[in-house]
Design a protein around this motif. Sequence first.
Motif, PDB file in Angstrom:
ATOM      1  N   GLU A  46     -23.223 -34.367   5.248  1.00  0.00           N
ATOM      2  CA  GLU A  46     -24.026 -34.538   4.045  1.00  0.00           C
ATOM      3  C   GLU A  46     -24.138 -36.008   3.664  1.00  0.00           C
ATOM      4  O   GLU A  46     -23.229 -36.810   3.909  1.00  0.00           O
ATOM      5  CB  GLU A  46     -23.436 -33.753   2.868  1.00  0.00           C
ATOM      6  N   ALA A  61     -25.832 -39.578  -3.700  1.00  0.00           N
ATOM      7  CA  ALA A  61     -25.828 -38.140  -3.904  1.00  0.00           C
ATOM      8  C   ALA A  61     -25.313 -37.851  -5.310  1.00  0.00           C
ATOM      9  O   ALA A  61     -24.468 -38.582  -5.840  1.00  0.00           O
ATOM     10  CB  ALA A  61     -24.944 -37.462  -2.865  1.00  0.00           C
ATOM     11  N   ASP A  62     -25.800 -36.797  -5.904  1.00  0.00           N
ATOM     12  CA  ASP A  62     -25.388 -36.446  -7.270  1.00  0.00           C
ATOM     13  C   ASP A  62     -23.876 -36.246  -7.362  1.00  0.00           C
ATOM     14  O   ASP A  62     -23.268 -36.555  -8.390  1.00  0.00           O
ATOM     15  CB  ASP A  62     -26.108 -35.181  -7.723  1.00  0.00           C
ATOM     16  N   VAL A 103     -32.282 -40.225   3.412  1.00  0.00           N
ATOM     17  CA  VAL A 103     -31.081 -39.444   3.135  1.00  0.00           C
ATOM     18  C   VAL A 103     -30.846 -38.400   4.228  1.00  0.00           C
ATOM     19  O   VAL A 103     -29.903 -37.611   4.134  1.00  0.00           O
ATOM     20  CB  VAL A 103     -31.169 -38.750   1.758  1.00  0.00           C
TER      21      VAL A 103
END
Length: 121
Positions: A46, A61-62, A103
Amino acid sequence: QVQLVESGGGLVQTGGSLRLSCAASGRTFSSRSIAWFRQAPGKEREFVALINRSGGSTYYADSVKGRFTISRDNAKNTVYLQMNSLKFEDTAVYYCAAGPTSVLSYDYDSWGQGTQVTVSS
């Protein structure tokens, strides 16, 4: 092509900090965006953070926003990932990659070997 080597991983307690480094060799480093990805056991790789070639733009990323900071020193051919307030769920192998500003992992064509980050609860 850019050759990348990560370092700085290790074992840390929840709430602690680590700084990862991604050292690059190759003349094209300063012309590439650099991203950090991570992969936990049994999970897909990720996206974590990226920085554009000048260092003027970053994206997170959040899940790590406000806790992690990506930076780069083009004079040293190095990108850093400062990780604060670490959580158990941050445990993973962390990889840096060079490529376009994306991303998506498949957009990157140069990868390091990874460094393990383990956060104990």
